[in-house]
Design an enzyme around this catalytic site. Structure first.
Site, PDB file in Angstrom:
ATOM      1  N   ALA A   1      -3.095 -12.203 -31.540  1.00 28.19           N
ATOM      2  CA  ALA A   1      -3.356 -12.995 -32.829  1.00 28.19           C
ATOM      3  C   ALA A   1      -4.733 -13.119 -33.223  1.00 28.19           C
ATOM      4  O   ALA A   1      -5.644 -13.010 -32.454  1.00 28.19           O
ATOM      5  CB  ALA A   1      -2.464 -14.266 -32.485  1.00 28.19           C
ATOM      6  N   HIS A   2      -4.701 -13.132 -34.504  1.00 32.89           N
ATOM      7  CA  HIS A   2      -6.172 -13.607 -35.030  1.00 32.89           C
ATOM      8  C   HIS A   2      -6.987 -12.210 -35.020  1.00 32.89           C
ATOM      9  O   HIS A   2      -8.313 -12.478 -35.303  1.00 32.89           O
ATOM     10  CB  HIS A   2      -6.986 -14.627 -34.396  1.00 32.89           C
ATOM     11  CG  HIS A   2      -6.063 -15.737 -34.365  1.00 32.89           C
ATOM     12  ND1 HIS A   2      -5.827 -16.622 -35.520  1.00 32.89           N
ATOM     13  CD2 HIS A   2      -5.666 -16.917 -33.550  1.00 32.89           C
ATOM     14  CE1 HIS A   2      -5.038 -17.797 -35.328  1.00 32.89           C
ATOM     15  NE2 HIS A   2      -4.701 -17.960 -34.162  1.00 32.89           N
ATOM     16  N   SER A   3      -6.473 -11.088 -34.649  1.00 27.93           N
ATOM     17  CA  SER A   3      -7.309 -10.042 -34.967  1.00 27.93           C
ATOM     18  C   SER A   3      -6.727  -9.688 -36.532  1.00 27.93           C
ATOM     19  O   SER A   3      -5.691  -9.635 -36.640  1.00 27.93           O
ATOM     20  CB  SER A   3      -7.158  -8.883 -34.059  1.00 27.93           C
ATOM     21  OG  SER A   3      -5.745  -8.258 -34.381  1.00 27.93           O
TER      22      SER A   3
END
Length: 116
Positions: A85-87
């Site tokens: 997550a958050h890439s």
């Protein structure tokens, strides 16, 4: 941006459309950045509509009662790896899956009324 926009304009034209609509999770944030980059780079032919977008945070809130991307994906039956997550790429792929899932199932969830 010019190279990306060429591909978007080609897809828009091939589908007989005039503008592309940005899809994003909290899309107003992304659209503001996109519009600022367009202005900064003095791009004259932005294929994206300047103020309309589809926001999966809002759509998922309506469809699943969840506005957080990870929770919305889980509610939609989409695998979500918190380590990824958050890439930008991972979140983009999951946002696209979520959007397609909501749109493809919207009618069966009662999102459209057939007035015909």
């Amino acid at each position: 941006l010019q190279e990306i926009f060429r591909g978007v304009r080609k897809a828009v034209k091939s589908h007989g459309c005039k503008r592309a609509i940005l899809v994003g999770h909290n899309s107003s944030f992304d659209l503001a950045f996109l519009n600022a980059a367009v202005a900064r780079c003095d791009i004259k032919r932005n294929p994206f509509h300047p103020f309309s977008s589809f926001d999966t945070a809002t759509l998922a809130g309506l469809a699943y009662g969840q506005t957080v991307l990870a929770k919305a994906c889980q509610s939609a039956g989409i695998e979500f790896d918190g380590r990824e997550a958050h890439s930008a790429r991972y979140d983009t792929e999951k946002t696209a899956e979520l959007f397609c899932g909501i749109v493809n199932r919207w009618k069966e969830m009662g999102g459209w009324v057939d007035f015909a």
